[in-house]
Every structure is written in structure tokens, then in C-alpha cells.
Scaffold this motif. Structure first.
Motif, PDB file in Angstrom:
ATOM      1  N   GLY A  37       2.847   3.857  -3.818  1.00 64.71           N
ATOM      2  CA  GLY A  37       1.948   3.022  -3.031  1.00 64.71           C
ATOM      3  C   GLY A  37       2.697   1.962  -2.245  1.00 64.71           C
ATOM      4  N   LEU A  38       3.680   1.349  -2.860  1.00 66.86           N
ATOM      5  CA  LEU A  38       4.484   0.342  -2.185  1.00 66.86           C
ATOM      6  C   LEU A  38       5.258   0.939  -1.021  1.00 66.86           C
ATOM      7  CD1 LEU A  38       5.534  -2.556  -2.042  1.00 66.86           C
ATOM      8  CD2 LEU A  38       7.277  -1.912  -3.720  1.00 66.86           C
ATOM      9  N   ALA A  39       5.739   2.159  -1.169  1.00 67.93           N
ATOM     10  CA  ALA A  39       6.527   2.801  -0.129  1.00 67.93           C
ATOM     11  C   ALA A  39       5.728   2.979   1.165  1.00 67.93           C
ATOM     12  CB  ALA A  39       7.029   4.157  -0.618  1.00 67.93           C
ATOM     13  N   VAL A  40       4.408   3.108   1.054  1.00 69.14           N
ATOM     14  CA  VAL A  40       3.566   3.255   2.226  1.00 69.14           C
ATOM     15  C   VAL A  40       3.616   1.995   3.092  1.00 69.14           C
ATOM     16  CG1 VAL A  40       1.158   3.530   2.973  1.00 69.14           C
ATOM     17  CG2 VAL A  40       2.041   4.876   1.063  1.00 69.14           C
ATOM     18  N   TYR A  41       3.838   0.846   2.475  1.00 68.85           N
ATOM     19  CA  TYR A  41       3.841  -0.429   3.191  1.00 68.85           C
ATOM     20  C   TYR A  41       5.223  -0.871   3.643  1.00 68.85           C
ATOM     21  CZ  TYR A  41      -0.998  -0.929   1.894  1.00 68.85           C
ATOM     22  OH  TYR A  41      -2.348  -0.733   1.777  1.00 68.85           O
ATOM     23  N   GLN A  42       6.241  -0.097   3.353  1.00 67.07           N
ATOM     24  CA  GLN A  42       7.601  -0.508   3.742  1.00 67.07           C
ATOM     25  C   GLN A  42       8.023   0.173   4.994  1.00 67.07           C
ATOM     26  OE1 GLN A  42       9.841   0.237   0.146  1.00 67.07           O
ATOM     27  NE2 GLN A  42       9.278  -1.737  -0.678  1.00 67.07           N
TER      28      GLN A  42
END
Length: 51
Positions: free
Chosen positions: A46-51
């Protein structure tokens, strides 16, 4: 570590995982290790989607 520790025996299910992920900023799963790692993988994805 600040806070409290809760120990519980519960059935592993998608509902449990959904609830744990919804509390991600408030709780930390310590054991079982397989559940902890699965939740960490989902949070990292999920975090990777925002990076």
C-alpha cells in the motif's frame, strides 16, 4: 514500548486481517510471526502506491 499488550486467541480470517489493517496506526501484531509478516507485506504494498 508505550501502551498496553493484549493477548488473544482468535480465528485467522479475512475479517480479522481487515480489522488489523484498519488499525495499522494504532496496533502492532507481534505474533504469530506469519500473520505479522503478511500484514507487513500488505502495508508495504500500500505504501509503495504512494511513493
Amino acid at each position: 514500548m508505550d501502551g498496553h499488550r493484549l493477548t488473544a486467541t482468535v480465528q485467522d480470517s479475512w475479517q480479522l486481517r481487515w480489522w488489523m489493517l484498519s488499525q495499522a496506526g494504532s496496533i502492532a501484531v507481534r505474533e504469530p510471526l506469519a500473520l505479522r509478516e503478511a500484514l507487513m507485506r500488505q502495508l508495504e504494498a500500500g505504501l509503495a502506491v504512494y511513493q
